[in-house]
Design a protein around this motif. Structure first.
Motif, short mmCIF file in Angstrom:
data_model
loop_
_atom_site.label_atom_id
_atom_site.label_comp_id
_atom_site.label_asym_id
_atom_site.label_seq_id
_atom_site.Cartn_x
_atom_site.Cartn_y
_atom_site.Cartn_z
N PRO A 140 14.64 -102.82 17.17
CA PRO A 140 14.71 -104.27 16.96
C PRO A 140 13.37 -104.93 17.21
CG PRO A 140 15.79 -103.66 19.01
CD PRO A 140 15.44 -102.38 18.31
N VAL A 141 13.08 -105.97 16.48
CA VAL A 141 11.82 -106.69 16.64
C VAL A 141 11.91 -107.60 17.86
CG1 VAL A 141 10.16 -108.24 15.54
CG2 VAL A 141 11.50 -106.64 14.15
N PRO A 142 10.97 -107.51 18.79
CA PRO A 142 11.02 -108.39 19.96
C PRO A 142 10.92 -109.85 19.57
CG PRO A 142 9.49 -106.57 20.32
CD PRO A 142 9.86 -106.54 18.87
N ALA A 143 11.51 -110.71 20.39
CA ALA A 143 11.41 -112.15 20.17
C ALA A 143 9.99 -112.62 20.47
CB ALA A 143 12.40 -112.88 21.07
N ALA A 144 9.55 -113.63 19.71
CA ALA A 144 8.22 -114.18 19.93
C ALA A 144 8.19 -114.94 21.26
CB ALA A 144 7.85 -115.11 18.79
N LEU A 145 7.07 -114.85 21.96
CA LEU A 145 6.93 -115.50 23.26
C LEU A 145 5.94 -116.65 23.25
CD1 LEU A 145 6.77 -112.33 25.58
CD2 LEU A 145 8.79 -113.68 24.95
N GLY A 146 5.17 -116.80 22.17
CA GLY A 146 4.11 -117.79 22.13
C GLY A 146 4.41 -118.97 21.23
N ALA A 147 3.47 -119.29 20.34
CA ALA A 147 3.58 -120.46 19.47
C ALA A 147 4.80 -120.35 18.57
CB ALA A 147 2.30 -120.59 18.63
N ARG A 148 5.38 -121.50 18.24
CA ARG A 148 6.57 -121.52 17.41
C ARG A 148 6.27 -121.85 15.95
NH1 ARG A 148 11.35 -121.57 20.15
NH2 ARG A 148 11.23 -121.75 22.42
N THR A 149 5.17 -122.52 15.69
CA THR A 149 4.85 -122.90 14.31
C THR A 149 3.55 -122.23 13.88
OG1 THR A 149 3.68 -124.87 15.09
CG2 THR A 149 6.01 -125.12 14.51
N PRO A 150 3.44 -121.86 12.60
CA PRO A 150 2.22 -121.20 12.12
C PRO A 150 1.03 -122.15 12.13
CG PRO A 150 4.07 -120.88 10.59
CD PRO A 150 4.49 -121.93 11.57
N LEU A 191 5.20 -105.25 15.38
CA LEU A 191 5.04 -106.68 15.57
C LEU A 191 3.58 -106.96 15.91
CD1 LEU A 191 6.24 -109.53 15.77
CD2 LEU A 191 6.70 -109.08 18.19
N VAL A 192 2.95 -107.80 15.10
CA VAL A 192 1.57 -108.22 15.37
C VAL A 192 1.65 -109.41 16.31
CG1 VAL A 192 -0.65 -108.90 14.38
CG2 VAL A 192 0.93 -107.48 13.05
N ILE A 193 1.13 -109.26 17.52
CA ILE A 193 1.29 -110.30 18.54
C ILE A 193 -0.01 -111.03 18.85
CG2 ILE A 193 3.22 -109.09 19.61
CD1 ILE A 193 1.27 -108.20 21.85
N GLY A 194 -1.12 -110.63 18.25
CA GLY A 194 -2.40 -111.26 18.52
C GLY A 194 -3.38 -110.96 17.41
N GLU A 195 -4.51 -110.39 17.78
CA GLU A 195 -5.53 -110.08 16.79
C GLU A 195 -5.18 -108.81 16.02
OE1 GLU A 195 -9.76 -111.16 17.44
OE2 GLU A 195 -9.24 -110.86 19.54
N LEU A 200 -4.68 -101.73 11.86
CA LEU A 200 -3.81 -101.26 10.78
C LEU A 200 -3.24 -99.88 11.06
CD1 LEU A 200 -2.76 -102.03 7.93
CD2 LEU A 200 -4.66 -100.68 7.01
N ALA A 201 -3.96 -99.05 11.83
CA ALA A 201 -3.48 -97.70 12.11
C ALA A 201 -2.10 -97.72 12.75
CB ALA A 201 -4.48 -96.97 13.02
N LEU A 202 -1.81 -98.73 13.56
CA LEU A 202 -0.52 -98.81 14.24
C LEU A 202 0.53 -99.57 13.45
CD1 LEU A 202 -2.27 -97.87 16.72
CD2 LEU A 202 -0.70 -99.20 18.11
N ALA A 203 0.18 -100.12 12.30
CA ALA A 203 1.10 -100.97 11.56
C ALA A 203 2.01 -100.14 10.66
CB ALA A 203 0.32 -101.97 10.72
N ALA A 204 3.32 -100.45 10.70
CA ALA A 204 4.29 -99.77 9.85
C ALA A 204 4.12 -100.27 8.41
CB ALA A 204 5.70 -100.05 10.34
N PRO A 205 3.95 -99.38 7.45
CA PRO A 205 3.72 -99.81 6.07
C PRO A 205 4.84 -100.66 5.49
CG PRO A 205 3.15 -97.50 6.34
CD PRO A 205 3.83 -97.92 7.59
N GLU A 206 6.07 -100.47 5.94
CA GLU A 206 7.20 -101.16 5.33
C GLU A 206 7.99 -102.03 6.30
OE1 GLU A 206 9.54 -98.12 3.54
OE2 GLU A 206 8.03 -97.60 2.04
N ASP A 207 7.58 -102.11 7.56
CA ASP A 207 8.37 -102.88 8.52
C ASP A 207 7.47 -103.53 9.56
OD1 ASP A 207 10.61 -103.98 9.62
OD2 ASP A 207 11.32 -102.15 10.59
N THR A 208 6.54 -104.37 9.08
CA THR A 208 5.63 -105.09 9.96
C THR A 208 6.00 -106.57 9.98
OG1 THR A 208 3.75 -103.58 9.78
CG2 THR A 208 3.24 -105.88 10.24
N TRP A 209 6.06 -107.12 11.18
CA TRP A 209 6.36 -108.53 11.40
C TRP A 209 5.19 -109.15 12.16
CZ3 TRP A 209 11.26 -110.44 9.83
CH2 TRP A 209 12.12 -109.44 9.35
N VAL A 210 5.13 -110.48 12.20
CA VAL A 210 4.00 -111.15 12.82
C VAL A 210 4.49 -112.37 13.58
CG1 VAL A 210 3.53 -112.52 10.74
CG2 VAL A 210 1.68 -112.07 12.37
#
Length: 449
Positions: free
Chosen positions: A238-248, A378-382, A389-399
């Motif tokens: 499961p994708v963790p809930a965001a802890l920081g900013a709420r709006t892009p 889940l991309v949580i910062g930079e 990118l090495a750690l990013a899932a090609p088909e299941d990446t969230w931000v």
């Protein structure tokens, strides 16, 4: 035959086993295969064995059986250093191989409690060959999804360090334990210090954790619960809930500023919030550690997930190799993987180049590509270029809303294009690195609110 025997070792092994696990039931030893004086007919060997038997409550240098740790069972392999220095000959080797076979049959994790001077010289090449047999037994268990946890006790030297301890999935060690391939009696004069101790092996990424003996029952029970091989097929983490900013963010430069903000939630915050319990592994098993890459196993809503999380630093070759090790282990054990991306990019100094940062990143790309279990990101910062990118899932990446991902940082883009610093914000917009841009471009599945 190895190191001098610690004075209190002779009666400690069975007590240690019974302290670690309840209801210990010893396996029947395999039939004896060699004469009492061994395959070499070594003078006095039969008497040595008889005296060792009288000194200890084990018939050989290893004690093998099954026990309950917390709510789970495991196979235990415990070495008795008081029995000829915990050395391994044909009979001891057969016991270890048999224990791994029973673990495969029973679908139980293996815990090896190692204290050994290596191969038994009184049995010559027949003893040395046990390293091959034990290595194969470990390999077959791993291929069957059976986890192997080892505890390096004092001392662990020679073949049992190379063939058994170092081959384990998780390596724990007793404080101050002597751990080395060459024992003190056979290595170069004057060679000593932390390089030959558990603490040095931890610093060099060869040991996951130093654990006091009093803490072993709790730590091992936690590991057995997390890694027990009786779960159903893996579902995506499961994708963790965001802890920081709420709006892009409105602009690309604002996205970069948010991701770089010191007060933004970091990997440990996400791991603490997401997992009810977790165990971290450490080191690349090849001489390095990177505290900027957190790897391990955690439980969320009753399901176990492997995780590799960047902490916002430029990761070193050791960090990438540790992440690759974690992903390959999770794949073998049938555990889903969660990665948290947060790095300005891979380390690019001379030390990183000498350490093989390119091949290390390639290992992570390869581990993700080859994984048969689901990988969720889940991309949580930079998200800094290939190191992220090495750690990013090609088909299941969230931000998250306070993250970005870019082929290159906008400042570096300005330097390459020979643009003035004032043009950096405009380049950040051109790079389309905002969370909403990543979704629009098909890189991310969505923004986690």
């Amino acid at each position: 035959m190895g190191e001098p025997s610690p004075a209190s070792e002779s009666s400690a092994v069975r007590e240690l086993v019974e302290a670690i696990g309840s209801d210990f039931a010893e396996f029947d030893p395999p039939p004896r295969r060699t004469a009492a004086d061994g395959p070499l007919g070594w003078p006095g060997y039969a008497d040595q064995r008889a005296r060792a038997h009288d000194r200890t409550d084990t018939g050989e240098s290893v004690l093998c059986g099954r026990a309950r740790l917390g709510g789970r069972e495991a196979v235990l392999i415990a070495f008795d250093f008081a029995f000829l220095g915990g050395s391994v000959g044909e009979e001891a080797g057969a016991r270890v191989v048999g224990a791994f076979a029973r673990a495969r049959e029973l679908r139980l994790p293996v815990i090896s409690l190692v204290a050994s001077g290596g191969s038994r010289m009184q049995e010559g090449i027949r003893a040395l060959q046990q390293l091959q047999a034990i290595t194969r037994a470990c390999l077959l268990a791993g291929q069957d999804g059976i986890p192997h946890i080892t505890v390096l006790r004092d001392p662990t030297t020679g073949g049992m360090w190379a063939a058994l301890g170092a081959a384990a999935d998780v390596v724990l060690a007793a404080p101050g334990a002597r751990v080395s391939f060459g024992g003190a009696r056979v290595r170069s004069a004057g060679e000593d210090g932390d390089d030959f101790r558990a603490e040095g092996k931890f610093a060099d990424g060869q040991v996951d954790r130093i654990v006091e003996e009093s803490a072993l029952p709790e730590v091992l029970a936690e590991l057995v619960a997390l890694l027990h091989p009786d779960r159903s097929g893996p579902e995506a983490a499961p994708v963790p809930a965001a802890l920081g900013a709420r709006t892009p963010p409105e602009t690309g430069m604002r996205a970069v500023e948010r991701a770089r903000a010191a007060e933004r939630p970091r990997a440990r915050d996400y791991l603490d919030a997401h997992f009810s319990t977790r165990f971290e592994i450490s080191g690349d098993r090849a001489g390095g550690r990177d505290e900027g890459m957190l790897c391990g196993f955690g439980e969320h809503d009753g399901r176990v997930t492997a995780f590799a999380a960047q902490t916002g630093t430029a990761n070193t070759p050791a960090g990438f190799r540790t992440a690759a090790r974690l992903i390959r282990l999770a794949d073998r054990l049938g555990l889903p993987v969660l990665t948290l991306v947060d790095t300005p990019g891979a380390a690019n100094d001379a030390a990183a180049e000498r350490g093989g940062v390119g091949p290390a990143i390639a290992e992570v790309f390869g581990a993700v590509a080859a994984a048969r279990v689901p990988v969720t990101t889940l991309v949580i910062g930079e998200g800094g270029s290939g190191g992220a990118l090495a750690l990013a899932a090609p088909e299941d990446t969230w931000v998250t809303a306070d993250a970005y991902f870019a082929v290159i940082a906008p400042e570096s883009a300005a330097a390459i294009l020979k643009r003035a610093p004032a043009e950096v914000p405009r380049l950040a917009d051109h790079l389309k690195l905002r969370p909403q841009d990543l979704v629009e471009l098909g890189f991310a599945r969505g923004i986690v609110r």
